[in-house]
Write a protein that holds these residues in place. Structure first.
Motif, PDB file in Angstrom:
ATOM      1  N   VAL A 270      71.767  31.135  52.108  1.00 55.05           N
ATOM      2  CA  VAL A 270      72.078  30.228  53.211  1.00 55.05           C
ATOM      3  C   VAL A 270      73.288  29.411  52.793  1.00 55.05           C
ATOM      4  O   VAL A 270      73.225  28.657  51.826  1.00 55.05           O
ATOM      5  N   ASN A 271      74.386  29.593  53.511  1.00 59.59           N
ATOM      6  CA  ASN A 271      75.633  28.903  53.196  1.00 59.59           C
ATOM      7  C   ASN A 271      75.828  27.781  54.215  1.00 59.59           C
ATOM      8  O   ASN A 271      76.233  28.026  55.345  1.00 59.59           O
ATOM      9  N   HIS A 272      75.541  26.560  53.802  1.00 65.16           N
ATOM     10  CA  HIS A 272      75.673  25.406  54.687  1.00 65.16           C
ATOM     11  C   HIS A 272      77.137  24.977  54.834  1.00 65.16           C
ATOM     12  O   HIS A 272      77.435  24.122  55.669  1.00 65.16           O
ATOM     13  N   ALA A 273      78.028  25.561  54.047  1.00 63.72           N
ATOM     14  CA  ALA A 273      79.427  25.149  54.017  1.00 63.72           C
ATOM     15  C   ALA A 273      80.335  26.035  54.858  1.00 63.72           C
ATOM     16  O   ALA A 273      81.492  25.690  55.077  1.00 63.72           O
ATOM     17  N   ALA A 274      79.857  27.169  55.313  1.00 60.67           N
ATOM     18  CA  ALA A 274      80.720  28.098  56.046  1.00 60.67           C
ATOM     19  C   ALA A 274      79.872  28.986  56.943  1.00 60.67           C
ATOM     20  O   ALA A 274      78.666  29.125  56.731  1.00 60.67           O
ATOM     21  N   GLY A 275      80.519  29.601  57.912  1.00 58.73           N
ATOM     22  CA  GLY A 275      79.816  30.441  58.868  1.00 58.73           C
ATOM     23  C   GLY A 275      79.216  31.708  58.299  1.00 58.73           C
ATOM     24  O   GLY A 275      78.041  31.988  58.518  1.00 58.73           O
ATOM     25  N   PRO A 276      79.993  32.509  57.569  1.00 54.29           N
ATOM     26  CA  PRO A 276      79.436  33.771  57.078  1.00 54.29           C
ATOM     27  C   PRO A 276      78.246  33.537  56.148  1.00 54.29           C
ATOM     28  O   PRO A 276      78.347  32.776  55.191  1.00 54.29           O
ATOM     29  N   GLN A 277      77.141  34.172  56.442  1.00 52.53           N
ATOM     30  CA  GLN A 277      75.905  33.953  55.700  1.00 52.53           C
ATOM     31  C   GLN A 277      75.582  35.138  54.794  1.00 52.53           C
ATOM     32  O   GLN A 277      76.122  36.224  54.947  1.00 52.53           O
TER      33      GLN A 277
ATOM     34  N   MET B  60      68.070  33.512  41.410  1.00 53.14           N
ATOM     35  CA  MET B  60      69.127  33.877  42.361  1.00 53.14           C
ATOM     36  C   MET B  60      69.643  32.633  43.078  1.00 53.14           C
ATOM     37  O   MET B  60      68.882  31.697  43.355  1.00 53.14           O
ATOM     38  N   LEU B  61      70.926  32.641  43.399  1.00 52.14           N
ATOM     39  CA  LEU B  61      71.521  31.584  44.217  1.00 52.14           C
ATOM     40  C   LEU B  61      71.043  31.789  45.652  1.00 52.14           C
ATOM     41  O   LEU B  61      71.288  32.842  46.245  1.00 52.14           O
ATOM     42  N   VAL B  62      70.345  30.790  46.202  1.00 54.29           N
ATOM     43  CA  VAL B  62      69.741  30.947  47.528  1.00 54.29           C
ATOM     44  C   VAL B  62      70.305  29.999  48.578  1.00 54.29           C
ATOM     45  O   VAL B  62      70.170  30.260  49.775  1.00 54.29           O
ATOM     46  N   GLU B  63      70.932  28.888  48.139  1.00 56.42           N
ATOM     47  CA  GLU B  63      71.547  27.955  49.077  1.00 56.42           C
ATOM     48  C   GLU B  63      72.834  27.409  48.478  1.00 56.42           C
ATOM     49  O   GLU B  63      72.959  27.285  47.265  1.00 56.42           O
ATOM     50  N   HIS B  64      73.787  27.072  49.378  1.00 59.34           N
ATOM     51  CA  HIS B  64      75.094  26.570  48.949  1.00 59.34           C
ATOM     52  C   HIS B  64      75.589  25.524  49.934  1.00 59.34           C
ATOM     53  O   HIS B  64      75.491  25.700  51.149  1.00 59.34           O
TER      54      HIS B  64
ATOM     55  N   GLY C  47      78.336  37.590  53.339  1.00 61.00           N
ATOM     56  CA  GLY C  47      79.195  36.522  53.839  1.00 61.00           C
ATOM     57  C   GLY C  47      79.972  35.853  52.729  1.00 61.00           C
ATOM     58  O   GLY C  47      81.168  35.588  52.861  1.00 61.00           O
ATOM     59  N   LEU C  48      79.296  35.572  51.605  1.00 60.08           N
ATOM     60  CA  LEU C  48      79.983  34.971  50.464  1.00 60.08           C
ATOM     61  C   LEU C  48      81.048  35.917  49.927  1.00 60.08           C
ATOM     62  O   LEU C  48      82.169  35.495  49.624  1.00 60.08           O
ATOM     63  N   ALA C  49      80.735  37.186  49.840  1.00 63.02           N
ATOM     64  CA  ALA C  49      81.721  38.168  49.369  1.00 63.02           C
ATOM     65  C   ALA C  49      82.949  38.175  50.281  1.00 63.02           C
ATOM     66  O   ALA C  49      84.092  38.213  49.802  1.00 63.02           O
TER      67      ALA C  49
END
Length: 139
Positions: free
Chosen positions: A38-45, A120-124, A49-51
């Motif tokens: 879950v990326n709270h900083a940007a649209g792509p999830q 694992m990284l689960v939220e940002h 999405g991070l990639a």
């Protein structure tokens, strides 16, 4: 995990991600980032999405290097203060829409906050100096 081995702390996982990013090793995406991040900083999830975000930043400002200033962990949450260094080569990210590539060297400060679960990284979340970046590419 071998018997007797302690699980890595959240801080160690974020440090490993940065180490791999600095080594141009994108295997961290599959090994350290949850598919449903879950990326709270940007649209792509999610991991994909991070990639996509990282590819776009590298396309527009690459090759990038990351300078870490602070890495602070508290349980499953880690705060990471860093500066991205690069060269403005393109403007495909929404933040730079309409700004002609300037060739300017840039330094873009960030504070990332990561939450880790089960290794694992689960939220940002992120706080960035977007105005500072825009001023550098328009100078």
């Amino acid at each position: 995990m071998p018997t007797g081995t302690q699980p890595r702390t959240a801080r160690e996982i974020v440090a490993e991600m940065l180490r791999r990013q600095q080594a141009d090793d994108d295997s961290f995406l599959d090994e350290l980032v949850a598919a449903d991040l879950v990326n709270h900083a940007a649209g792509p999830q999610g991991r994909s999405g991070l990639a996509s975000i990282l590819r776009t930043i590298d396309h527009d400002l690459g090759p990038v290097s990351l300078e870490q200033h602070h890495l602070i962990g508290d349980g499953d949450v880690v705060a990471q203060h860093l500066t991205l260094h690069g060269t403005h080569r393109a403007s495909t990210m929404p933040l730079l829409a309409g700004v002609p590539p300037s060739g300017s060297r840039v330094a873009w400060p960030f504070i990332h906050i990561w939450r880790v679960a089960d290794g694992m990284l689960v939220e940002h979340w992120a706080c960035r100096d977007d105005l500072g970046l825009i001023e550098q590419v328009r100078a």
